[in-house]
Design a protein around this motif. Structure first.
Motif, PDB file in Angstrom:
ATOM      1  N   SER A 205     -12.134  19.226  -6.006  1.00 51.41           N
ATOM      2  CA  SER A 205     -11.284  18.078  -6.271  1.00 51.41           C
ATOM      3  C   SER A 205      -9.831  18.484  -6.059  1.00 51.41           C
ATOM      4  CB  SER A 205     -11.481  17.578  -7.705  1.00 51.41           C
ATOM      5  OG  SER A 205     -12.811  17.132  -7.902  1.00 51.41           O
ATOM      6  N   TYR A 206      -9.107  17.686  -5.290  1.00 50.59           N
ATOM      7  CA  TYR A 206      -7.737  18.017  -4.907  1.00 50.59           C
ATOM      8  C   TYR A 206      -6.805  16.889  -5.338  1.00 50.59           C
ATOM      9  CZ  TYR A 206     -10.396  21.203  -1.942  1.00 50.59           C
ATOM     10  OH  TYR A 206     -11.279  22.157  -1.486  1.00 50.59           O
ATOM     11  N   GLY A 207      -5.733  17.245  -6.034  1.00 55.82           N
ATOM     12  CA  GLY A 207      -4.783  16.243  -6.485  1.00 55.82           C
ATOM     13  C   GLY A 207      -3.984  15.672  -5.325  1.00 55.82           C
ATOM     14  N   VAL A 208      -3.882  14.358  -5.270  1.00 55.07           N
ATOM     15  CA  VAL A 208      -3.158  13.649  -4.208  1.00 55.07           C
ATOM     16  C   VAL A 208      -2.440  12.450  -4.820  1.00 55.07           C
ATOM     17  CG1 VAL A 208      -4.741  14.330  -2.355  1.00 55.07           C
ATOM     18  CG2 VAL A 208      -5.206  12.260  -3.673  1.00 55.07           C
ATOM     19  N   PRO A 209      -1.452  11.883  -4.124  1.00 53.84           N
ATOM     20  CA  PRO A 209      -0.831  10.655  -4.632  1.00 53.84           C
ATOM     21  C   PRO A 209      -1.805   9.480  -4.580  1.00 53.84           C
ATOM     22  CG  PRO A 209       0.586  11.747  -3.015  1.00 53.84           C
ATOM     23  CD  PRO A 209      -0.743  12.417  -2.945  1.00 53.84           C
ATOM     24  N   ASN A 210      -1.574   8.508  -5.467  1.00 56.87           N
ATOM     25  CA  ASN A 210      -2.355   7.276  -5.428  1.00 56.87           C
ATOM     26  C   ASN A 210      -2.104   6.521  -4.122  1.00 56.87           C
ATOM     27  OD1 ASN A 210      -2.314   7.626  -8.511  1.00 56.87           O
ATOM     28  ND2 ASN A 210      -3.659   5.873  -8.204  1.00 56.87           N
ATOM     29  N   PRO A 211      -3.076   5.765  -3.646  1.00 50.38           N
ATOM     30  CA  PRO A 211      -2.805   4.864  -2.521  1.00 50.38           C
ATOM     31  C   PRO A 211      -1.697   3.871  -2.877  1.00 50.38           C
ATOM     32  CG  PRO A 211      -5.168   5.059  -2.886  1.00 50.38           C
ATOM     33  CD  PRO A 211      -4.496   5.729  -4.051  1.00 50.38           C
ATOM     34  N   ILE A 212      -0.895   3.525  -1.876  1.00 50.71           N
ATOM     35  CA  ILE A 212       0.179   2.554  -2.093  1.00 50.71           C
ATOM     36  C   ILE A 212      -0.350   1.127  -1.980  1.00 50.71           C
ATOM     37  CG2 ILE A 212       0.938   2.409   0.310  1.00 50.71           C
ATOM     38  CD1 ILE A 212       3.820   2.426  -0.714  1.00 50.71           C
ATOM     39  N   GLY A 213      -1.511   0.995  -1.345  1.00 53.50           N
ATOM     40  CA  GLY A 213      -2.113  -0.322  -1.199  1.00 53.50           C
ATOM     41  C   GLY A 213      -3.624  -0.235  -1.226  1.00 53.50           C
ATOM     42  N   ILE A 214      -4.270  -1.258  -1.777  1.00 54.89           N
ATOM     43  CA  ILE A 214      -5.731  -1.354  -1.823  1.00 54.89           C
ATOM     44  C   ILE A 214      -6.127  -2.714  -1.246  1.00 54.89           C
ATOM     45  CG2 ILE A 214      -7.781  -1.404  -3.285  1.00 54.89           C
ATOM     46  CD1 ILE A 214      -6.451   1.269  -3.400  1.00 54.89           C
ATOM     47  N   VAL A 215      -6.977  -2.697  -0.248  1.00 59.19           N
ATOM     48  CA  VAL A 215      -7.475  -3.937   0.344  1.00 59.19           C
ATOM     49  C   VAL A 215      -8.998  -3.884   0.328  1.00 59.19           C
ATOM     50  CG1 VAL A 215      -7.549  -5.398   2.401  1.00 59.19           C
ATOM     51  CG2 VAL A 215      -5.437  -4.170   1.814  1.00 59.19           C
ATOM     52  N   ILE A 216      -9.610  -4.879  -0.296  1.00 61.77           N
ATOM     53  CA  ILE A 216     -11.067  -4.956  -0.386  1.00 61.77           C
ATOM     54  C   ILE A 216     -11.492  -6.344   0.074  1.00 61.77           C
ATOM     55  CG2 ILE A 216     -13.085  -4.797  -1.888  1.00 61.77           C
ATOM     56  CD1 ILE A 216     -11.441  -2.990  -3.741  1.00 61.77           C
TER      57      ILE A 216
ATOM     58  N   PRO B  36      -0.726   1.132  -7.088  1.00 61.83           N
ATOM     59  CA  PRO B  36      -0.502   0.493  -5.790  1.00 61.83           C
ATOM     60  C   PRO B  36       0.498  -0.666  -5.895  1.00 61.83           C
ATOM     61  CG  PRO B  36      -2.855   0.707  -6.279  1.00 61.83           C
ATOM     62  CD  PRO B  36      -2.121   1.015  -7.536  1.00 61.83           C
ATOM     63  N   VAL B  37       1.244  -0.887  -4.823  1.00 60.17           N
ATOM     64  CA  VAL B  37       2.135  -2.041  -4.783  1.00 60.17           C
ATOM     65  C   VAL B  37       1.376  -3.277  -4.305  1.00 60.17           C
ATOM     66  CG1 VAL B  37       4.191  -0.651  -4.422  1.00 60.17           C
ATOM     67  CG2 VAL B  37       2.942  -1.510  -2.443  1.00 60.17           C
ATOM     68  N   VAL B  38       0.228  -3.057  -3.675  1.00 64.37           N
ATOM     69  CA  VAL B  38      -0.604  -4.161  -3.199  1.00 64.37           C
ATOM     70  C   VAL B  38      -2.045  -3.916  -3.614  1.00 64.37           C
ATOM     71  CG1 VAL B  38      -1.491  -5.404  -1.190  1.00 64.37           C
ATOM     72  CG2 VAL B  38       0.852  -4.541  -1.169  1.00 64.37           C
ATOM     73  N   VAL B  39      -2.664  -4.893  -4.263  1.00 70.43           N
ATOM     74  CA  VAL B  39      -4.101  -4.889  -4.511  1.00 70.43           C
ATOM     75  C   VAL B  39      -4.608  -6.260  -4.079  1.00 70.43           C
ATOM     76  CG1 VAL B  39      -5.952  -4.724  -6.204  1.00 70.43           C
ATOM     77  CG2 VAL B  39      -3.940  -3.244  -6.425  1.00 70.43           C
ATOM     78  N   ASP B  40      -5.338  -6.302  -2.990  1.00 65.18           N
ATOM     79  CA  ASP B  40      -5.818  -7.570  -2.435  1.00 65.18           C
ATOM     80  C   ASP B  40      -7.342  -7.525  -2.367  1.00 65.18           C
ATOM     81  OD1 ASP B  40      -6.028 -10.028  -1.275  1.00 65.18           O
ATOM     82  OD2 ASP B  40      -4.993  -9.518   0.583  1.00 65.18           O
ATOM     83  N   ILE B  41      -7.989  -8.259  -3.254  1.00 66.16           N
ATOM     84  CA  ILE B  41      -9.453  -8.279  -3.347  1.00 66.16           C
ATOM     85  C   ILE B  41      -9.918  -9.719  -3.170  1.00 66.16           C
ATOM     86  CG2 ILE B  41     -11.469  -7.773  -4.784  1.00 66.16           C
ATOM     87  CD1 ILE B  41      -9.668  -5.805  -6.366  1.00 66.16           C
ATOM     88  N   ARG B  42     -10.506 -10.022  -2.032  1.00 73.94           N
ATOM     89  CA  ARG B  42     -10.963 -11.389  -1.767  1.00 73.94           C
ATOM     90  C   ARG B  42     -11.728 -11.402  -0.454  1.00 73.94           C
ATOM     91  NH1 ARG B  42      -7.289 -13.456   2.134  1.00 73.94           N
ATOM     92  NH2 ARG B  42      -5.452 -12.114   2.280  1.00 73.94           N
ATOM     93  N   ALA B  43     -12.456 -12.463  -0.243  1.00 78.26           N
ATOM     94  CA  ALA B  43     -13.112 -12.658   1.044  1.00 78.26           C
ATOM     95  C   ALA B  43     -12.053 -12.911   2.116  1.00 78.26           C
ATOM     96  CB  ALA B  43     -14.075 -13.832   0.961  1.00 78.26           C
ATOM     97  N   GLY B  44     -12.208 -12.223   3.247  1.00 81.38           N
ATOM     98  CA  GLY B  44     -11.282 -12.417   4.356  1.00 81.38           C
ATOM     99  C   GLY B  44     -10.001 -11.614   4.279  1.00 81.38           C
TER     100      GLY B  44
END
Length: 354
Positions: free
Chosen positions: A141-152, A11-19
């Protein structure tokens, strides 16, 4: 000229935080993921609708699609709906594992990048290059591209039922067993190991295994979320699910196929499967540490704690190698008879604590 480096899909973005979810629009625009603001949101009919009502005013260029039900047919319908909706910058999956997997498949089908916004931490599918979807034959199970962004958003995670976080703990901790199975296959069959993928999966599991916090702590939730992301990326590095899936997942798949009306959460089954496989491997000390950690988080370590009888377990372990033909784990290595499985489990229950 030797190859001195390699490109890793991540991913180009991984944002893990409150809010974090409050800043979703800014995250997408700042990273140029959605320069026009045209987004196709895949949501569930329950918690997803509530989140839509909360965030839709801040995302005027978004369209919202329900019906991502965790099936291959649902994923195809979602892709068709997105295609009919017009031009979008990206697909955003807002929900749990079923929503994310449906959206992964649909995004790949329509050729759009995916941003995964998790509402729980139940398994490592969040960032993996695989969509697990129910089909007419059971589950595929099906092969797919990785997510470009992850927000948690940790505030959202805390609102999910605790069992969805506990399941994620089991799905991460079992990677210790999965990597050990990979190493076993390397010794016995010559299967190649990707050292980087193995290191990522193993260290993610160790971080959760050794963390002193609880699911009520932001520090622990952050570690768990990061571990799930790293496990997903480890599969991209390896090119398949090998660093994250061994006998632990074979046992879980067997439970699903043999007892479809009684299956426990995927992560719970994998957590138990990882401890049992580690015990079968003869590493009683590590199995005990894994069991202690799962118990501390109120995760199951015995089949009865997941609604399965001992006989169910014997059948599942015997059937498990058939769920992943060609994969070599401790189960294929030992090739246990039903009587041997029964004896091994009796020793396990005695060592781990019945």
């Amino acid at each position: 000229m030797p190859v001195l480096t390699r490109l890793i899909p991540s991913p180009v973005v991984v944002d893990i935080r409150a809010g974090a979810l409050e800043d979703l629009g800014t995250i997408l625009s700042d990273q140029r993921i959605a320069p026009t603001g045209r987004l196709a949101f895949a949501i569930s009919g329950g918690s997803g609708v509530a989140l839509r009502d909360r965030f839709a005013p801040a995302l005027p260029g978004a369209d919202w699609f329900t019906g991502a039900d965790g099936t291959i047919d649902g994923a195809v319908r979602l892709a068709d709906s997105i295609k009919k909706g017009g031009r979008y910058d990206a697909v955003v999956a807002l929900g749990g594992g079923k929503i994310v997997d449906c959206a992964k498949y649909a995004a790949a089908r329509v050729g759009l990048p995916l941003v995964a916004v998790a509402t729980n931490l139940a398994n490592d599918g969040l960032c993996s290059p695989v969509a697990t979807l129910d089909n007419d034959a059971g589950r595929g199970s099906y092969g797919v591209p990785n997510p470009i962004g992850i927000v948690i958003d940790l505030d959202v995670i805390r609102q999910a039922p605790p069992e969805y976080v506990r399941a994620g703990i089991g799905d991460v901790v079992c990677k210790i067993s999965a990597v050990a199975d990979w190493e076993l296959s390397n010794r016995e069959t010559g299967e190649k190991i990707d050292g980087l993928a193995a290191a990522m999966a193993r260290q993610a599991a160790e971080a959760v295994l050794r963390h002193p916090g609880t699911i009520a702590d932001d520090a622990f939730l952050t570690t768990l979320a990061e571990a799930l992301v790293l496990c997903g990326i480890s599969m991209s590095v390896a090119g398949d699910s090998r660093p994250a899936s061994g006998a632990c997942h074979e046992i879980s798949h067997a439970f699903d196929l043999l007892f479809p009306k009684r299956n426990a959460p995927h992560g719970d089954q994998c957590g138990f499967g990882g401890i049992f496989a580690t015990f079968l491997r003869g590493d009683v000390e590590t199995a005990g540490i894994m069991a202690d950690t799962l118990r501390r988080h109120a995760c199951p370590v015995l089949p009865g704690e997941m609604g399965f009888s001992r006989q169910d377990l014997y059948e599942a372990v015997a059937f498990a190698p058939q769920t992943r033909p060609g994969r070599y784990t401790i189960l294929e290595h030992l090739n246990l008879s039903t009587d041997q499985i029964r004896d091994a489990y009796a020793d396990y229950a005695k060592a781990i604590g019945s």
